[in-house]
Design a protein around this motif. Sequence first.
Motif, PDB file in Angstrom:
ATOM      1  N   LEU A 200       0.826  -1.205   0.000  1.00  0.00           N
ATOM      2  CA  LEU A 200       0.000   0.000   0.000  1.00  0.00           C
ATOM      3  C   LEU A 200       0.865   1.261   0.000  1.00  0.00           C
ATOM      4  CD1 LEU A 200      -2.816  -0.969   2.540  1.00  0.00           C
ATOM      5  CD2 LEU A 200      -2.983  -0.847   0.052  1.00  0.00           C
ATOM      6  N   VAL A 201       1.897   1.250   0.821  1.00  0.00           N
ATOM      7  CA  VAL A 201       2.786   2.414   0.920  1.00  0.00           C
ATOM      8  C   VAL A 201       3.507   2.641  -0.415  1.00  0.00           C
ATOM      9  CG1 VAL A 201       4.870   3.301   2.033  1.00  0.00           C
ATOM     10  CG2 VAL A 201       3.076   2.273   3.403  1.00  0.00           C
ATOM     11  N   ALA A 202       3.946   1.554  -1.027  1.00  0.00           N
ATOM     12  CA  ALA A 202       4.647   1.666  -2.306  1.00  0.00           C
ATOM     13  C   ALA A 202       3.725   2.229  -3.387  1.00  0.00           C
ATOM     14  CB  ALA A 202       5.192   0.311  -2.728  1.00  0.00           C
ATOM     15  N   GLU A 203       2.473   1.798  -3.399  1.00  0.00           N
ATOM     16  CA  GLU A 203       1.505   2.317  -4.374  1.00  0.00           C
ATOM     17  C   GLU A 203       1.266   3.809  -4.169  1.00  0.00           C
ATOM     18  OE1 GLU A 203      -1.999  -0.070  -3.913  1.00  0.00           O
ATOM     19  OE2 GLU A 203      -1.187  -1.724  -5.105  1.00  0.00           O
ATOM     20  N   THR A 204       1.148   4.215  -2.907  1.00  0.00           N
ATOM     21  CA  THR A 204       0.930   5.624  -2.580  1.00  0.00           C
ATOM     22  C   THR A 204       2.099   6.477  -3.046  1.00  0.00           C
ATOM     23  OG1 THR A 204      -0.309   4.948  -0.622  1.00  0.00           O
ATOM     24  CG2 THR A 204       0.411   7.232  -0.711  1.00  0.00           C
ATOM     25  N   LYS A 205       3.315   6.005  -2.745  1.00  0.00           N
ATOM     26  CA  LYS A 205       4.507   6.758  -3.135  1.00  0.00           C
ATOM     27  C   LYS A 205       4.667   6.809  -4.647  1.00  0.00           C
ATOM     28  CE  LYS A 205       7.266   6.329   1.037  1.00  0.00           C
ATOM     29  NZ  LYS A 205       8.575   6.023   1.608  1.00  0.00           N
ATOM     30  N   ALA A 206       4.350   5.711  -5.317  1.00  0.00           N
ATOM     31  CA  ALA A 206       4.450   5.662  -6.776  1.00  0.00           C
ATOM     32  C   ALA A 206       3.487   6.661  -7.410  1.00  0.00           C
ATOM     33  CB  ALA A 206       4.175   4.260  -7.289  1.00  0.00           C
ATOM     34  N   ALA A 207       2.287   6.743  -6.857  1.00  0.00           N
ATOM     35  CA  ALA A 207       1.292   7.690  -7.375  1.00  0.00           C
ATOM     36  C   ALA A 207       1.754   9.127  -7.166  1.00  0.00           C
ATOM     37  CB  ALA A 207      -0.049   7.462  -6.698  1.00  0.00           C
ATOM     38  N   ARG A 208       2.331   9.389  -6.001  1.00  0.00           N
ATOM     39  CA  ARG A 208       2.819  10.738  -5.694  1.00  0.00           C
ATOM     40  C   ARG A 208       3.969  11.108  -6.624  1.00  0.00           C
ATOM     41  NH1 ARG A 208       3.891  10.546   0.037  1.00  0.00           N
ATOM     42  NH2 ARG A 208       1.644  10.549   0.281  1.00  0.00           N
ATOM     43  N   ASN A 209       4.888  10.168  -6.838  1.00  0.00           N
ATOM     44  CA  ASN A 209       6.026  10.413  -7.731  1.00  0.00           C
ATOM     45  C   ASN A 209       5.550  10.651  -9.161  1.00  0.00           C
ATOM     46  OD1 ASN A 209       7.712  10.044  -5.572  1.00  0.00           O
ATOM     47  ND2 ASN A 209       8.383   8.003  -6.170  1.00  0.00           N
ATOM     48  N   LYS A 210       4.563   9.880  -9.580  1.00  0.00           N
ATOM     49  CA  LYS A 210       4.023  10.019 -10.933  1.00  0.00           C
ATOM     50  C   LYS A 210       3.411  11.401 -11.124  1.00  0.00           C
ATOM     51  CE  LYS A 210       1.106   7.527 -14.210  1.00  0.00           C
ATOM     52  NZ  LYS A 210       0.156   6.432 -14.391  1.00  0.00           N
ATOM     53  N   ALA A 211       2.678  11.867 -10.112  1.00  0.00           N
ATOM     54  CA  ALA A 211       2.060  13.193 -10.180  1.00  0.00           C
ATOM     55  C   ALA A 211       3.133  14.277 -10.246  1.00  0.00           C
ATOM     56  CB  ALA A 211       1.168  13.411  -8.968  1.00  0.00           C
ATOM     57  N   ARG A 212       4.191  14.119  -9.464  1.00  0.00           N
ATOM     58  CA  ARG A 212       5.273  15.110  -9.438  1.00  0.00           C
ATOM     59  C   ARG A 212       5.986  15.150 -10.790  1.00  0.00           C
ATOM     60  NH1 ARG A 212       7.455  17.854  -4.664  1.00  0.00           N
ATOM     61  NH2 ARG A 212       5.752  16.754  -3.696  1.00  0.00           N
ATOM     62  N   LYS A 213       6.234  13.971 -11.392  1.00  0.00           N
ATOM     63  CA  LYS A 213       6.869  13.914 -12.713  1.00  0.00           C
ATOM     64  C   LYS A 213       5.990  14.584 -13.757  1.00  0.00           C
ATOM     65  CE  LYS A 213       9.940   9.935 -12.516  1.00  0.00           C
ATOM     66  NZ  LYS A 213      10.331   8.693 -13.161  1.00  0.00           N
ATOM     67  N   SER A 214       4.690  14.387 -13.635  1.00  0.00           N
ATOM     68  CA  SER A 214       3.743  14.998 -14.562  1.00  0.00           C
ATOM     69  C   SER A 214       3.790  16.525 -14.444  1.00  0.00           C
ATOM     70  CB  SER A 214       2.338  14.490 -14.267  1.00  0.00           C
ATOM     71  OG  SER A 214       1.420  15.095 -15.123  1.00  0.00           O
ATOM     72  N   GLU A 215       3.889  17.042 -13.218  1.00  0.00           N
ATOM     73  CA  GLU A 215       4.009  18.489 -12.991  1.00  0.00           C
ATOM     74  C   GLU A 215       5.240  19.039 -13.691  1.00  0.00           C
ATOM     75  OE1 GLU A 215       4.053  19.783  -8.895  1.00  0.00           O
ATOM     76  OE2 GLU A 215       2.286  18.577  -8.431  1.00  0.00           O
ATOM     77  N   VAL A 216       6.358  18.314 -13.566  1.00  0.00           N
ATOM     78  CA  VAL A 216       7.610  18.746 -14.180  1.00  0.00           C
ATOM     79  C   VAL A 216       7.464  18.804 -15.695  1.00  0.00           C
ATOM     80  CG1 VAL A 216      10.013  18.087 -14.617  1.00  0.00           C
ATOM     81  CG2 VAL A 216       9.106  17.968 -12.304  1.00  0.00           C
ATOM     82  N   LYS A 217       6.889  17.749 -16.267  1.00  0.00           N
ATOM     83  CA  LYS A 217       6.717  17.701 -17.721  1.00  0.00           C
ATOM     84  C   LYS A 217       5.824  18.833 -18.211  1.00  0.00           C
ATOM     85  CE  LYS A 217       7.266  12.695 -17.947  1.00  0.00           C
ATOM     86  NZ  LYS A 217       6.546  11.431 -18.093  1.00  0.00           N
ATOM     87  N   THR A 218       4.755  19.122 -17.470  1.00  0.00           N
ATOM     88  CA  THR A 218       3.834  20.192 -17.841  1.00  0.00           C
ATOM     89  C   THR A 218       4.544  21.538 -17.790  1.00  0.00           C
ATOM     90  OG1 THR A 218       1.988  18.933 -16.937  1.00  0.00           O
ATOM     91  CG2 THR A 218       1.626  21.289 -17.278  1.00  0.00           C
ATOM     92  N   ALA A 219       5.352  21.764 -16.751  1.00  0.00           N
ATOM     93  CA  ALA A 219       6.080  23.022 -16.612  1.00  0.00           C
ATOM     94  C   ALA A 219       7.058  23.205 -17.777  1.00  0.00           C
ATOM     95  CB  ALA A 219       6.820  23.055 -15.282  1.00  0.00           C
ATOM     96  N   ILE A 220       7.727  22.119 -18.160  1.00  0.00           N
ATOM     97  CA  ILE A 220       8.676  22.175 -19.281  1.00  0.00           C
ATOM     98  C   ILE A 220       7.941  22.511 -20.575  1.00  0.00           C
ATOM     99  CG2 ILE A 220      10.192  20.761 -20.736  1.00  0.00           C
ATOM    100  CD1 ILE A 220      11.084  19.338 -18.135  1.00  0.00           C
ATOM    101  N   LYS A 221       6.785  21.879 -20.777  1.00  0.00           N
ATOM    102  CA  LYS A 221       6.002  22.132 -21.991  1.00  0.00           C
ATOM    103  C   LYS A 221       5.532  23.579 -22.062  1.00  0.00           C
ATOM    104  CE  LYS A 221       4.412  17.408 -22.662  1.00  0.00           C
ATOM    105  NZ  LYS A 221       3.306  16.476 -22.422  1.00  0.00           N
ATOM    106  N   LYS A 222       5.202  24.174 -20.915  1.00  0.00           N
ATOM    107  CA  LYS A 222       4.761  25.567 -20.894  1.00  0.00           C
ATOM    108  C   LYS A 222       5.887  26.504 -21.318  1.00  0.00           C
ATOM    109  CE  LYS A 222       0.962  25.228 -17.614  1.00  0.00           C
ATOM    110  NZ  LYS A 222       0.479  25.530 -16.270  1.00  0.00           N
ATOM    111  N   VAL A 223       7.104  26.223 -20.853  1.00  0.00           N
ATOM    112  CA  VAL A 223       8.260  27.039 -21.246  1.00  0.00           C
ATOM    113  C   VAL A 223       8.490  26.906 -22.746  1.00  0.00           C
ATOM    114  CG1 VAL A 223      10.751  27.365 -21.003  1.00  0.00           C
ATOM    115  CG2 VAL A 223       9.377  26.885 -18.993  1.00  0.00           C
ATOM    116  N   GLU A 224       8.477  25.661 -23.235  1.00  0.00           N
ATOM    117  CA  GLU A 224       8.719  25.433 -24.664  1.00  0.00           C
ATOM    118  C   GLU A 224       7.637  26.084 -25.520  1.00  0.00           C
ATOM    119  OE1 GLU A 224       9.017  21.179 -24.692  1.00  0.00           O
ATOM    120  OE2 GLU A 224      11.159  21.211 -24.207  1.00  0.00           O
ATOM    121  N   ALA A 225       6.386  26.065 -25.045  1.00  0.00           N
ATOM    122  CA  ALA A 225       5.291  26.683 -25.791  1.00  0.00           C
ATOM    123  C   ALA A 225       5.467  28.198 -25.858  1.00  0.00           C
ATOM    124  CB  ALA A 225       3.957  26.339 -25.145  1.00  0.00           C
TER     125      ALA A 225
END
Length: 87
Positions: A12-37
């Motif tokens: 359960l803990v691993a799933e929670t952390k994986a979801a949190r990490n995935k969300a954080r990576k998604s934030e980073v990718k979105t921020a990068i795309k905004k700069v490039e746009a």
Amino acid sequence: MANIKSAKKRILVAETKAARNKARKSEVKTAIKKVEAAVTANDKEAAKSALTVAISTIESAASKGIYHKNNCARKVSRLTKLVNAMA
């Protein structure tokens, strides 16, 4: 599937952390795309403000251990170079 209580908890803990990490990576990718746009649109002010947000997001991910610090440094460097090349 695990039978031991502590092993079940770890799953359960691993799933929670994986979801949190995935969300954080998604934030980073979105921020990068905004700069490039903004760079593609040739909007210098928007690019600079988006770069500030992106750097903050990337550094935050590095401090949480989601990305290696050199990986984050490379991302920041590439984005900064991209924005500076607009001048």
